[in-house]
Motif scaffolding. Structure first.
Motif, PDB file in Angstrom:
ATOM      1  N   ALA A   1       0.844  -1.205   0.000  1.00 46.67           N
ATOM      2  CA  ALA A   1       0.000   0.000   0.000  1.00 46.67           C
ATOM      3  C   ALA A   1       0.875   1.249   0.000  1.00 46.67           C
ATOM      4  CB  ALA A   1      -0.918  -0.008   1.217  1.00 46.67           C
ATOM      5  N   LEU A   2       1.965   1.208   0.769  1.00 45.91           N
ATOM      6  CA  LEU A   2       2.879   2.360   0.780  1.00 45.91           C
ATOM      7  C   LEU A   2       3.452   2.597  -0.610  1.00 45.91           C
ATOM      8  CD1 LEU A   2       4.598   4.547   2.137  1.00 45.91           C
ATOM      9  CD2 LEU A   2       6.267   2.781   2.680  1.00 45.91           C
TER      10      LEU A   2
ATOM     11  N   ALA B   1       3.878   5.973  -5.303  1.00 47.09           N
ATOM     12  CA  ALA B   1       3.746   6.063  -6.759  1.00 47.09           C
ATOM     13  C   ALA B   1       2.727   7.136  -7.122  1.00 47.09           C
ATOM     14  CB  ALA B   1       3.345   4.706  -7.324  1.00 47.09           C
ATOM     15  N   ALA B   2       1.637   7.193  -6.354  1.00 49.24           N
ATOM     16  CA  ALA B   2       0.608   8.199  -6.621  1.00 49.24           C
ATOM     17  C   ALA B   2       1.171   9.596  -6.424  1.00 49.24           C
ATOM     18  CB  ALA B   2      -0.596   7.975  -5.700  1.00 49.24           C
ATOM     19  N   ALA B   3       1.932   9.785  -5.348  1.00 44.78           N
ATOM     20  CA  ALA B   3       2.527  11.101  -5.095  1.00 44.78           C
ATOM     21  C   ALA B   3       3.497  11.465  -6.211  1.00 44.78           C
ATOM     22  CB  ALA B   3       3.248  11.098  -3.752  1.00 44.78           C
TER      23      ALA B   3
ATOM     24  N   PHE C   1       5.648   8.811   3.613  1.00 46.35           N
ATOM     25  CA  PHE C   1       6.602   7.859   4.199  1.00 46.35           C
ATOM     26  C   PHE C   1       6.631   7.987   5.723  1.00 46.35           C
ATOM     27  CE2 PHE C   1      10.724   6.307   5.507  1.00 46.35           C
ATOM     28  CZ  PHE C   1      10.896   5.176   4.724  1.00 46.35           C
ATOM     29  N   ILE C   2       6.683   9.220   6.183  1.00 50.55           N
ATOM     30  CA  ILE C   2       6.718   9.446   7.635  1.00 50.55           C
ATOM     31  C   ILE C   2       5.445   8.926   8.291  1.00 50.55           C
ATOM     32  CG2 ILE C   2       6.661  11.233   9.427  1.00 50.55           C
ATOM     33  CD1 ILE C   2       8.425  12.931   7.480  1.00 50.55           C
ATOM     34  N   ARG C   3       4.325   9.271   7.719  1.00 46.11           N
ATOM     35  CA  ARG C   3       3.067   8.830   8.307  1.00 46.11           C
ATOM     36  C   ARG C   3       3.003   7.305   8.334  1.00 46.11           C
ATOM     37  NH1 ARG C   3      -2.304  10.615   9.133  1.00 46.11           N
ATOM     38  NH2 ARG C   3      -1.807  12.735   8.459  1.00 46.11           N
ATOM     39  N   PHE C   4       3.442   6.713   7.232  1.00 48.75           N
ATOM     40  CA  PHE C   4       3.435   5.246   7.197  1.00 48.75           C
ATOM     41  C   PHE C   4       4.332   4.659   8.294  1.00 48.75           C
ATOM     42  CE2 PHE C   4       5.312   1.218   6.092  1.00 48.75           C
ATOM     43  CZ  PHE C   4       4.215   0.461   5.734  1.00 48.75           C
TER      44      PHE C   4
ATOM     45  N   LEU D   1      10.618   0.811  -3.556  1.00 49.94           N
ATOM     46  CA  LEU D   1      10.337   2.044  -2.821  1.00 49.94           C
ATOM     47  C   LEU D   1      11.478   3.046  -2.997  1.00 49.94           C
ATOM     48  CD1 LEU D   1       8.846   0.577   0.482  1.00 49.94           C
ATOM     49  CD2 LEU D   1       7.627   1.866  -1.267  1.00 49.94           C
ATOM     50  N   PHE D   2      12.687   2.541  -2.893  1.00 43.83           N
ATOM     51  CA  PHE D   2      13.821   3.458  -3.025  1.00 43.83           C
ATOM     52  C   PHE D   2      13.931   3.964  -4.462  1.00 43.83           C
ATOM     53  CE2 PHE D   2      18.286   4.836  -2.861  1.00 43.83           C
ATOM     54  CZ  PHE D   2      18.240   5.581  -1.696  1.00 43.83           C
ATOM     55  N   ALA D   3      13.564   3.123  -5.420  1.00 41.82           N
ATOM     56  CA  ALA D   3      13.588   3.556  -6.817  1.00 41.82           C
ATOM     57  C   ALA D   3      12.591   4.693  -7.036  1.00 41.82           C
ATOM     58  CB  ALA D   3      13.275   2.376  -7.740  1.00 41.82           C
TER      59      ALA D   3
END
Lengths: 219, 219
Positions: free
Chosen positions: B69-70, B75-77, B96-99, B134-136
DNA sequence: ATCGGTTACTAACCACCGGTTACAATATAA
DNA sequence: TTATATTGTAACCGGTGGTTAGTAACCGAT
């Protein structure tokens, strides 16, 4: 006289401390058992409980020394009059990072010390006081690089920002197997870039803030 | 048909997963025992080993969903065309922080997945692949906000800087008792300041770098 | 010299952990 | 109905951090 007993006791205590220090550094707090420490120190594991309340107290006692040394280092950086305020903050950040990577267990103690313990006595308080002093040093460094008259609340906020950053660096590599020199050789320039970004960002953001505040006061 | 058994098995499996999810979220991975999970799931602790290799596999399976989901969120952002490149990176950082603060155990799995495991099979690889993706995403976001023609090596360095920063924020409050809404109410503006500083710092530093590089190329 | 108390220490134990194994119960397929 | 998977468990393993009851050595005073 009772010197014989006294020195024997001190030796055992020291043997435990040394053994624990080495083992914790090698394999981490959780990776070491009390029995292993005892074996390395040449006593039974129950003897450790004569000198230390529990495993955590042992770790705390081991951490106080390095943390005090860190405090001295940060104070020295803060007091280096040959540097600009921003350079002083950079020096503090560098030392903090190096410390965190070198003394991983002590760093862990510093971060994990619960702020509001009620039932504990000395050692937690000592670490807490140390942490407060370290953060106070950081705040003083930040305050000096911010525009004059920046309110305390803003100084605190920027100090947190700096802390987030350097803490993130340390945490990222805390569990890495890589030795510190190798790590610094490989990533030292990235850490420097990181501090570049951080300091440039603070200067720019704080300047914008001051301008907004100033014009608002004028308007 | 074997539906009766199959559904019974699936129910047990799900009960274990739910119980473990709740308990891990409440008290953290290390703070929960297999026997507790079993008790909450209504089976014996040995039954858990019928469905999951070990305690860690249980945690991994629980983490894959949130992490996926993250990935979608980031990706959406990254694909939000209504935002400037810097604003897109800010949005990614925020999410990312909220997650990290909301799914502390999943976050931990993400960070602790050993990069170079040899002896393991599926689940670690899944998490590792997720981490790489995620890092990509982060790198693509950073690349878009850096000057055109910034070499990959510099994009990587700046991505690391961003990661250090947001990771530091998450780590600082990972073990806090405070609920996420309360934490964000109290410190949300500090986190925003933090992202301000980070983005302003990157822009300024990267611009200076580009200028140096450009003039060097010209000279 | 020896006696009483303190000090330094340990063996045996506790409840618990993650994980395995040997075995029972039940649902399904033949 | 019988043979076979499937589902589950009780008992156990070696280990943990920590406690307790007891011992051996040392010490100062008689």
């Amino acid at each position: 006289m009772a010197n014989r007993q006294r020195s024997r006791s001190a030796e055992t205590r020291q043997a435990i401390l040394s053994a624990a220090g080495e083992l914790f550094a090698e394999r981490g707090y959780d990776g070491v058992t009390m029995r292993e420490i005892a074996r390395a120190a040449g006593c039974s594991h129950t003897a450790i409980y004569l000198y230390f309340k529990d495993k955590e107290a042992l770790l705390h006692e081991l951490a106080v020394g390095p943390l005090t040394a860190l405090e001295a280092e940060l104070a020295a950086a803060l007091g280096d009059v040959g540097l600009t305020p921003a350079e002083r903050v950079r020096a503090m950040g560098r030392r903090f990072i190096r410390f965190g990577l070198t003394h991983r267990n002590s760093y862990h103690v510093l971060m994990m010390a619960r702020a509001g313990r009620v039932d504990e006595e000395e050692p937690d308080l000592a670490v807490n006081a140390l942490r407060n002093r370290l953060f106070a040093l950081l705040r003083r460094g930040i305050a000096a690089m911010l525009p004059d008259g920046t309110p305390d609340e803003r100084v605190l906020a920027y100090s947190r920002v700096v802390f987030f950053h350097v803490h993130g660096i340390v945490e990222t590599y805390r569990l890495s197997e890589e030795a510190v020199p190798a790590l610094l050789a490989r990533l030292g320039s990235t850490f420097e870039l990181s501090l570049d970004v951080l300091l440039a960002g603070i200067e720019r953001t704080a300047a914008a803030e001051a301008q907004r505040g100033g014009s608002r006061r004028e308007g």
